[in-house]
Structures are given as structure tokens and as C-alpha cells.
Design a protein around this motif. Sequence first.
Motif, PDB file in Angstrom:
ATOM      1  N   UNK A  82      28.939 -74.411   9.131  1.00 31.36           N
ATOM      2  CA  UNK A  82      28.283 -75.514   9.827  1.00 31.36           C
ATOM      3  C   UNK A  82      26.825 -75.181  10.174  1.00 31.36           C
ATOM      4  N   UNK A  83      26.521 -73.919  10.466  1.00 30.24           N
ATOM      5  CA  UNK A  83      25.137 -73.529  10.752  1.00 30.24           C
ATOM      6  C   UNK A  83      24.252 -73.757   9.530  1.00 30.24           C
ATOM      7  N   UNK A  84      24.724 -73.347   8.360  1.00 29.39           N
ATOM      8  CA  UNK A  84      23.966 -73.546   7.122  1.00 29.39           C
ATOM      9  C   UNK A  84      23.745 -75.038   6.863  1.00 29.39           C
ATOM     10  N   UNK A  85      24.767 -75.847   7.125  1.00 26.45           N
ATOM     11  CA  UNK A  85      24.654 -77.292   6.918  1.00 26.45           C
ATOM     12  C   UNK A  85      23.587 -77.875   7.841  1.00 26.45           C
ATOM     13  N   UNK A  86      23.539 -77.440   9.099  1.00 21.62           N
ATOM     14  CA  UNK A  86      22.521 -77.916  10.036  1.00 21.62           C
ATOM     15  C   UNK A  86      21.118 -77.513   9.585  1.00 21.62           C
ATOM     16  N   UNK A  87      20.973 -76.308   9.102  1.00 23.08           N
ATOM     17  CA  UNK A  87      19.659 -75.843   8.631  1.00 23.08           C
ATOM     18  C   UNK A  87      19.185 -76.700   7.464  1.00 23.08           C
ATOM     19  N   UNK A  88      20.070 -76.994   6.517  1.00 22.40           N
ATOM     20  CA  UNK A  88      19.702 -77.849   5.375  1.00 22.40           C
ATOM     21  C   UNK A  88      19.406 -79.276   5.831  1.00 22.40           C
TER      22      UNK A  88
END
Length: 124
Positions: A82-88
Motif C-alpha cells: 500500500x505504501x508503494x501504491x500511495x507513492x505512485x
Amino acid sequence: HQYKNVFEYGEVRFENIVPYMKYADIALAPYQDLPDAEYLGESSLKLVQYNYCKLPIVAPYFAASGRSHVLPYFQGKIGQNIQDAFIKAQSYDRQTIKTDDIRDWKDVIDLMLSLPKKEEKPSH
């Protein structure tokens, strides 16, 4: 822990929610991964609202439905978290999000009325 840029409004009536959403930067759709939850990717009114406001959406993989502006995440250690998704989502170009396929209720009714009628079986 309080964050200056995160606000919680609680439940907001449908007709009052769009003014809040249209000024958001990212939409979150944290659907629970339950059996047969894939239908949410096609039928969630919340996803339609987010799409209408041209928001990049962070959602579980099963709700992405092939939309490029839905940044999917996987729970656990497989795939994007979920962190990677937020960054993207933070760098997603919102102007590329198409809204021309969103139907209003008149369009939905017109579509339903244009569908061929199911032939009735004669009663004996």
C-alpha cells in the motif's frame, strides 16, 4: 498519531461528498479481500465518484479492473504494498484520467430500455 494533511470526516451523505472529494489528491478504497469481492471493481459507486473527480485511486488488486489510475496493492509480501501504491498515486497525472464513460441516471435508463427484451415463454 495526527497528520496535518489527513482529515477524517466520518460518514457523509452522498449528496454532500463530492465537494470534499474533488479537492482530494488521492482516493483510498480499502476494500476487504473477501471471496467474490472482484465485483467491486466494476460496480462500486465510490470508484465511479473518485473517477469522476479524476483522482488516482489506491485500492486492493482485485478492485483495479485494468484501470491505469487505480494503483493496486497486495496485502502481505506478494507484489506492490500500500505504501508503494500511495507513492505512485502522488505522481499520477490526473489529466489523463478519462471520465467520458461515466453515465448519469438518464444514460443508464436509456441503455436499459435499448436492450432487447427477453422473449416470454408462452403459458400453457
